[in-house]
Write a protein that holds these residues in place. Structure first.
Motif, PDB file in Angstrom:
ATOM      1  N   MET A  13       0.841  -1.199   0.000  1.00 24.12           N
ATOM      2  CA  MET A  13       0.000   0.000   0.000  1.00 24.12           C
ATOM      3  C   MET A  13       0.873   1.245   0.000  1.00 24.12           C
ATOM      4  SD  MET A  13      -2.805  -1.140   2.880  1.00 24.12           S
ATOM      5  CE  MET A  13      -3.398  -2.840   2.973  1.00 24.12           C
ATOM      6  N   ARG A  14       1.894   1.273   0.844  1.00 24.13           N
ATOM      7  CA  ARG A  14       2.816   2.409   0.895  1.00 24.13           C
ATOM      8  C   ARG A  14       3.537   2.575  -0.430  1.00 24.13           C
ATOM      9  NH1 ARG A  14       6.527   0.303   4.886  1.00 24.13           N
ATOM     10  NH2 ARG A  14       7.715   2.232   4.658  1.00 24.13           N
ATOM     11  N   GLN A  15       3.975   1.450  -1.007  1.00 27.00           N
ATOM     12  CA  GLN A  15       4.661   1.514  -2.298  1.00 27.00           C
ATOM     13  C   GLN A  15       3.782   2.107  -3.383  1.00 27.00           C
ATOM     14  OE1 GLN A  15       5.748  -2.672  -2.535  1.00 27.00           O
ATOM     15  NE2 GLN A  15       7.922  -2.184  -2.240  1.00 27.00           N
ATOM     16  N   ALA A  16       2.490   1.809  -3.319  1.00 24.72           N
ATOM     17  CA  ALA A  16       1.574   2.263  -4.365  1.00 24.72           C
ATOM     18  C   ALA A  16       1.316   3.761  -4.304  1.00 24.72           C
ATOM     19  CB  ALA A  16       0.254   1.499  -4.261  1.00 24.72           C
ATOM     20  N   LEU A  76      -6.532   0.989   6.287  1.00 25.78           N
ATOM     21  CA  LEU A  76      -5.346   1.446   5.577  1.00 25.78           C
ATOM     22  C   LEU A  76      -5.487   1.218   4.075  1.00 25.78           C
ATOM     23  CD1 LEU A  76      -2.498   0.252   7.983  1.00 25.78           C
ATOM     24  CD2 LEU A  76      -3.770   2.402   7.985  1.00 25.78           C
ATOM     25  N   LYS A  77      -6.101   0.123   3.697  1.00 26.30           N
ATOM     26  CA  LYS A  77      -6.315  -0.161   2.279  1.00 26.30           C
ATOM     27  C   LYS A  77      -7.274   0.864   1.670  1.00 26.30           C
ATOM     28  CE  LYS A  77      -7.879  -3.921  -0.813  1.00 26.30           C
ATOM     29  NZ  LYS A  77      -9.264  -3.536  -1.110  1.00 26.30           N
ATOM     30  N   ALA A  78      -8.328   1.210   2.410  1.00 26.12           N
ATOM     31  CA  ALA A  78      -9.271   2.216   1.919  1.00 26.12           C
ATOM     32  C   ALA A  78      -8.584   3.563   1.747  1.00 26.12           C
ATOM     33  CB  ALA A  78     -10.451   2.337   2.880  1.00 26.12           C
ATOM     34  N   PHE A  79      -7.692   3.896   2.664  1.00 28.36           N
ATOM     35  CA  PHE A  79      -6.948   5.146   2.524  1.00 28.36           C
ATOM     36  C   PHE A  79      -6.072   5.113   1.275  1.00 28.36           C
ATOM     37  CE2 PHE A  79      -2.974   7.511   3.376  1.00 28.36           C
ATOM     38  CZ  PHE A  79      -3.499   8.788   3.331  1.00 28.36           C
ATOM     39  N   ALA A  80      -5.367   4.008   1.077  1.00 32.46           N
ATOM     40  CA  ALA A  80      -4.512   3.888  -0.106  1.00 32.46           C
ATOM     41  C   ALA A  80      -5.331   4.008  -1.389  1.00 32.46           C
ATOM     42  CB  ALA A  80      -3.750   2.566  -0.073  1.00 32.46           C
ATOM     43  N   GLU A  81      -6.515   3.423  -1.407  1.00 31.48           N
ATOM     44  CA  GLU A  81      -7.372   3.499  -2.587  1.00 31.48           C
ATOM     45  C   GLU A  81      -7.867   4.928  -2.826  1.00 31.48           C
ATOM     46  OE1 GLU A  81      -9.116  -1.086  -2.446  1.00 31.48           O
ATOM     47  OE2 GLU A  81     -10.311   0.573  -1.662  1.00 31.48           O
ATOM     48  N   THR A  82      -8.130   5.654  -1.737  1.00 34.52           N
ATOM     49  CA  THR A  82      -8.532   7.049  -1.889  1.00 34.52           C
ATOM     50  C   THR A  82      -7.401   7.872  -2.491  1.00 34.52           C
ATOM     51  OG1 THR A  82      -9.948   6.834   0.066  1.00 34.52           O
ATOM     52  CG2 THR A  82      -9.475   9.051  -0.692  1.00 34.52           C
TER      53      THR A  82
END
Length: 473
Positions: free
Chosen positions: A109-112, A330-336
């Motif tokens: 997620m951080r990498q993305a 955290l995944k939802a944040f990364a997707e946002t």
């Protein structure tokens, strides 16, 4: 400035866009010209196949904001996009069904999303809000008795709290600079203010960009250069920067950013961004001060992150590792964040700031520029937060006592009636004003990617009408 074409200029929009931006909204001709703008004048975005089509200024179908309410308080909290809410719910249910589900862990997620913020993996942490980030930063830097921090009187408790802890526990001296309010200020004023306060004991600048009280975007690049010239570290509370500005953290030259994920970035509550500079380059040629990951469960770390061990230390991963996280959140944040990247962070920034300048021009036209607490004419100080009072000028000397209580009550009543009678949500703040014993309580208004010029026009008409009902001409 986008992550691909970050400007090295000293203003939020970049040198190549500064003149075009003011030409776009007619600001060069003054408030009356700005007030004639009919729309944000920005094109619709292109969209990914797996997310809803989204046109700037039109909240549907991407957001589930109540259509009967004009919500203009993103500075407190944003609204997570509809399609991400669904995946967030699905992921929560999957974890409940299979508690070992990690969705690949936090590192991917951080990498993305780190590149979208101009950061490398080990410079980027998904934190739990701005306060979490600021506490981790200020607890981790090496500051001791007699060292000095230069900060401002417009800081949020999320920064003041950990600074006060350094004062009480370690004897670090906190030097508080009084900031100006209103339109009569320039970016160079802030550089002069900080420069005049530097001593041979100064070890850090801690300031907000933009401030949460007036929305003034402190000139962080200028302040970073000043700090670098004196061997001083820079720590920025960027709660209102992520999601509003197209930040390239590395290009800012700042050492640490603590930012929000749930405000302008519109992620779920309990998300944020922490940036720690993990490289030496032309944007900041100084070695970073030693930094301790004081909140981590990585027991392999035996000392601080130094410039000698920076490549192998894994400081971002160490700070991210605190136990079993809320992976769906955290995944939802990364997707946002990825949704913002697809719309275009530069496009969102220009839309937000154009609307903000349009609003400031309308306020100046109706009430007078002296009623603004936010700067309007210097684009380097501009953000999408607008602070003003319909009741009095920003130069009012407000004494403690009955008059101050009356002003507070009047401001609170205005916010309440705007919501209850006009269906518009804004807020007020308590702003320290130089020369005034009591703080002022101006309104604070947010203009974001789902707002339009029509929304601003409705807001101004409603505020003018309510002010008249409350006995203000």
């Amino acid at each position: 400035m986008s992550e691909q074409t970050a400007s090295t200029s000293e203003d939020p929009l970049g040198a190549s866009n500064r003149r075009d931006f003011f030409k776009l909204v007619g600001a060069g001709a003054g408030a009356a010209a700005a007030a004639t703008v009919a729309s944000p004048l920005l094109p619709a975005s292109a969209f990914a196949a797996d997310s809803p089509k989204f046109k700037l200024g039109e909240p549907r179908p991407a957001f589930i904001l109540d259509p009967d309410v004009l919500y203009m308080n993103i500075g407190t909290t944003g609204s997570t996009p509809k399609h991400i809410l669904k995946s967030f719910d699905d992921d929560d249910r999957e974890v409940a069904r299979n508690p070992l589900e990690t969705f690949g862990g936090v590192t991917p997620m951080r990498q993305a999303i780190a590149p979208g913020f101009g950061a490398q993996l080990e410079e980027f942490v998904i934190s739990y809000n701005t306060t979490d980030g600021m506490n981790k930063i200020l607890a981790g830097v090496e500051l001791n008795a007699g060292d000095e921090i230069i900060t401002t009187n417009h800081e949020h408790p999320g920064g003041n709290g950990p600074m006060n802890l350094l004062l009480r526990r370690r004897g670090v001296k906190i030097v508080v600079l009084p900031l100006p309010v209103g339109n009569d200020q320039r970016a160079t004023d802030y550089v002069d203010l900080f420069r005049a306060a530097i001593t041979n004991k100064t070890k850090a600048f801690v300031f907000s960009a933009p401030t949460f009280l007036t929305g003034t975007m402190l000139p962080y690049k200028r302040l970073a250069k000043l700090a670098q010239s004196k061997g001083i570290m820079t720590i920025v509370d960027g709660a209102h920067a992520t999601g509003m500005f197209a930040l390239d953290f590395n290009a800012t030259g700042i050492d640490f950013w603590g930012c929000s994920g749930h405000k302008w970035q519109c992620g779920p509550g309990g998300t944020g961004v922490l940036y720690i500079r993990n490289r030496v380059d032309r944007n900041n040629p100084l070695p970073l001060f030693n930094f301790w990951p004081t909140n981590t469960n990585n027991t392999l770390l035996t000392g601080p992150r130094t410039n000698e061990n920076a490549a192998t230390y894994g400081i971002g991963t160490a700070l991210q590792s605190i136990g079993n996280p809320n992976y769906p959140m955290l995944k939802a944040f990364a997707e946002t964040c990825q949704f913002w990247d697809r719309i275009g962070r530069r496009t969102i920034e220009k839309h937000d700031l154009t609307l903000s300048l349009y609003l400031k021009g309308k306020i100046a036209e109706v009430w007078g520029v002296e009623h603004l607490y936010s700067p309007k004419d210097d684009p380097e100080l501009l953000s999408a937060l607008t602070s003003f009072s319909p009741f009095h000028k920003n130069s009012l000397v407000l004494q403690l006592g009955d008059a101050a209580t009356a002003e507070t009550n009047q401001s609170t009543e205005f916010v309440t009636r705007m919501r209850e009678e006009y269906g518009i949500v804004i807020r007020n703040t308590a702003v320290p004003v130089i020369g005034s014993p009591a703080p002022h309580h101006p309104m604070r208004i947010s203009t974001h990617l789902f707002h339009s010029a029509r929304d601003v026009d409705r807001l101004v008409r409603s505020m003018k009408d309510l002010a008249m009902k409350m006995g203000v001409a």
